[in-house]
Design a protein around this motif. Structure first.
Motif, PDB file in Angstrom:
ATOM      1  N   ILE A   1       0.901  -1.320   0.041  1.00 56.63           N
ATOM      2  CA  ILE A   1      -0.035  -0.060   0.025  1.00 56.63           C
ATOM      3  C   ILE A   1       0.821   1.236  -0.029  1.00 56.63           C
ATOM      4  O   ILE A   1       0.435   2.185  -0.695  1.00 56.63           O
ATOM      5  CB  ILE A   1      -1.023   0.077   1.106  1.00 56.63           C
ATOM      6  CG1 ILE A   1      -1.862  -1.110   1.069  1.00 56.63           C
ATOM      7  CG2 ILE A   1      -1.873   1.212   1.164  1.00 56.63           C
ATOM      8  CD1 ILE A   1      -2.812  -1.438   2.358  1.00 56.63           C
ATOM      9  N   GLY A   2       2.089   1.193   0.801  1.00 52.76           N
ATOM     10  CA  GLY A   2       2.768   2.215   0.887  1.00 52.76           C
ATOM     11  C   GLY A   2       3.362   2.641  -0.458  1.00 52.76           C
ATOM     12  O   GLY A   2       3.590   3.676  -1.119  1.00 52.76           O
ATOM     13  N   PHE A   3       3.892   1.734  -1.536  1.00 52.96           N
ATOM     14  CA  PHE A   3       4.297   1.740  -2.782  1.00 52.96           C
ATOM     15  C   PHE A   3       3.278   2.273  -3.631  1.00 52.96           C
ATOM     16  O   PHE A   3       3.846   3.274  -4.207  1.00 52.96           O
ATOM     17  CB  PHE A   3       4.616   0.315  -3.294  1.00 52.96           C
ATOM     18  CG  PHE A   3       4.632   0.404  -4.805  1.00 52.96           C
ATOM     19  CD1 PHE A   3       5.710   0.939  -5.493  1.00 52.96           C
ATOM     20  CD2 PHE A   3       3.790  -0.104  -5.713  1.00 52.96           C
ATOM     21  CE1 PHE A   3       5.773   1.209  -6.872  1.00 52.96           C
ATOM     22  CE2 PHE A   3       3.799   0.004  -6.959  1.00 52.96           C
ATOM     23  CZ  PHE A   3       4.977   0.541  -7.712  1.00 52.96           C
ATOM     24  N   LEU A   4       1.895   1.775  -3.556  1.00 53.95           N
ATOM     25  CA  LEU A   4       0.626   2.684  -4.096  1.00 53.95           C
ATOM     26  C   LEU A   4       0.820   3.989  -4.020  1.00 53.95           C
ATOM     27  O   LEU A   4       0.621   5.107  -4.822  1.00 53.95           O
ATOM     28  CB  LEU A   4      -0.450   1.824  -3.992  1.00 53.95           C
ATOM     29  CG  LEU A   4      -1.681   2.283  -4.782  1.00 53.95           C
ATOM     30  CD1 LEU A   4      -1.464   2.320  -6.179  1.00 53.95           C
ATOM     31  CD2 LEU A   4      -2.887   1.484  -4.219  1.00 53.95           C
ATOM     32  N   THR A   5       0.492   4.287  -2.609  1.00 53.43           N
ATOM     33  CA  THR A   5       0.295   5.614  -2.306  1.00 53.43           C
ATOM     34  C   THR A   5       1.448   6.592  -2.382  1.00 53.43           C
ATOM     35  O   THR A   5       1.260   7.912  -2.920  1.00 53.43           O
ATOM     36  CB  THR A   5      -0.263   5.794  -0.594  1.00 53.43           C
ATOM     37  OG1 THR A   5       0.745   5.299   0.064  1.00 53.43           O
ATOM     38  CG2 THR A   5      -1.419   5.061  -0.570  1.00 53.43           C
ATOM     39  N   ARG A   6       2.642   6.161  -2.214  1.00 52.60           N
ATOM     40  CA  ARG A   6       3.886   7.017  -2.411  1.00 52.60           C
ATOM     41  C   ARG A   6       3.845   7.464  -3.914  1.00 52.60           C
ATOM     42  O   ARG A   6       4.364   8.382  -4.328  1.00 52.60           O
ATOM     43  CB  ARG A   6       4.872   6.186  -1.938  1.00 52.60           C
ATOM     44  CG  ARG A   6       6.408   7.061  -1.968  1.00 52.60           C
ATOM     45  CD  ARG A   6       7.505   6.226  -1.259  1.00 52.60           C
ATOM     46  NE  ARG A   6       7.883   5.105  -2.019  1.00 52.60           N
ATOM     47  CZ  ARG A   6       7.808   3.931  -1.504  1.00 52.60           C
ATOM     48  NH1 ARG A   6       6.979   3.749  -0.326  1.00 52.60           N
ATOM     49  NH2 ARG A   6       8.235   2.853  -2.224  1.00 52.60           N
ATOM     50  N   SER A   7       3.757   6.317  -4.749  1.00 50.54           N
ATOM     51  CA  SER A   7       3.599   6.578  -6.351  1.00 50.54           C
ATOM     52  C   SER A   7       2.861   7.700  -6.787  1.00 50.54           C
ATOM     53  O   SER A   7       3.031   8.534  -7.542  1.00 50.54           O
ATOM     54  CB  SER A   7       3.493   5.382  -6.985  1.00 50.54           C
ATOM     55  OG  SER A   7       4.629   4.258  -6.715  1.00 50.54           O
TER      56      SER A   7
END
Length: 394
Positions: A280-286
């Protein structure tokens, strides 16, 4: 239109994943490419004269969630031991001393040069004093474990203390004693909330047996964080402590109090929870960095007048940082490069009322400092990799 939007969104996420992989190979932080893609999309929209909606709200939402997840993921990776107390203290000092020195000296300079009230100058300067963990922590994966650990501690402390510092100055009342009382009460409140919420949510992680349990627990985590922020409590303290608690559950299980909340079951679910946080961190960060790039106007980025101010701010940042790295006996290379400004700097600047913003400190200055400090950070992995001894030398 719906199909086109889904195609574009899916393409950008896949592209972000490819960039994440490639960036580790070429030793350049992925955030630089993501911001560049966002800027390119903005240029395309401007060229085609497509009307643009106000995306400030989305920037704040995804920025807040990204910050939460980055601090949580970083703190879960930290393994505590008595031997690391010295490192933790060093990085705490490495966070707070440059922050206070930079903020007060530059605010004092602006107060004298432009006859701006000191408190107003301080409010404008504090956002520039905060290292962005949302940028620094992911980028630190490109360097060795020791330096990465130092950067995770320092940048996490910076986000937490920087927001508390800004809130303290921003809410300054005429009665300093009363203000200090309120501040202490807020700290006591977040400590109590952190202890109760950490134990309860950790217990849920070990207690719930349903196949659907990690997302509800994640939602509970965000809920507690947002409730804390709503009542002006530094919610990142809770996130940081919760991550450390989960990441060191095996070591803490010998404590009588901890042994009563099913530490073995919690430890068994922690790895799965960490993977959810990472995904989820990868998604929101992107999404955040793409939106950030889209938010940037090229005219603001290329403003030569503000570029001189930005350069002066950056020079001051790295000069003070070099001094304290030397005094605290922390490795100067590559740590000096890992001082990017980003998420918190932008969010706090957007929070300042227009009547408080100094004419010299414009959004152009903020954007340029964020971009340039991120580019400077990209030098870190290259320098460390260049200085790394070869196998034959070892």
């Amino acid at each position: 239109m719906v199909h086109e939007m889904l195609i574009i969104f899916s393409f950008l996420i896949v592209l972000s994943y490819i960039i994440e992989i490639v960036s580790k190979k070429i030793k350049i932080p992925s955030v630089i490419f993501l911001i560049a893609i966002g800027i390119s999309i903005r240029i395309f929209f401007d060229t085609m004269k497509i009307s643009l909606p106000d995306i400030t709200l989305f920037l704040k939402i995804f920025g807040g969630i990204s910050l939460l997840l980055v601090v949580l993921q970083g703190s879960m990776e930290l393994k505590w031991s008595k031997e690391k107390n010295k490192t933790i203290l060093k990085m705490f000092l490495m966070c707070i001393l440059p922050m206070l020195t930079f903020s007060f000296l530059l605010a004092w300079f602006l107060n004298i040069k432009y006859e701006t009230p000191f408190n107003t100058a301080l409010i404008n300067i504090i956002p520039f004093s905060i290292i962005s963990s949302a940028i620094a922590i992911p980028a630190a994966s490109l360097i060795n474990d020791k330096n990465r650990e130092e950067i995770v501690y320092e940048s996490s402390f910076c986000d937490i203390i920087g927001i508390i510092f800004f809130d303290f100055v921003f809410q300054q009342r005429k009665n300093l004693f009363y203000q200090t009382e309120i501040f202490i009460a807020e700290l006591i409140g977040i400590i109590i909330l952190t202890i109760l919420a950490t134990v309860f949510i950790a217990w849920l992680l070990g207690f719930l047996k349903s196949k659907v349990r990690l997302i509800p627990i994640m939602a509970a985590l965000v809920l507690v964080y947002e409730i804390a922020e709503y009542f002006a409590l530094p919610g990142l303290i809770f996130i940081f402590v919760f991550g450390l608690f989960l990441g060191n559950m095996k070591k803490l299980s010998s404590i009588k109090f901890v042994s009563k909340i099913k530490p073995k079951q919690i430890s068994g679910n922690t790895e799965e929870f960490y993977h959810i946080v990472t995904e989820i961190g990868f998604l929101t960060r992107s999404i955040f960095f793409l939106i950030l790039g889209f938010y940037i106007k090229v005219t603001e980025l290329l403003n030569l007048k503000s570029l001189l101010i930005s350069a002066a701010i950056l020079l001051f940042i790295y000069l003070i940082r070099a001094i304290y790295l030397f005094l605290l006996k922390v490795e100067i290379i590559p740590n000096i490069f890992y001082a990017p400004r980003g998420l918190v700097t932008i969010l706090l600047f957007l929070y300042i009322p227009i009547s408080f913003i100094m004419p010299q400190i414009t959004i152009s200055v903020v954007i340029q400092v964020v971009i340039l400090s991120t580019l400077i950070m990209a030098v870190g992995p290259w320098i460390q990799n260049k200085n790394k001894p070869s196998v034959s030398e070892e």
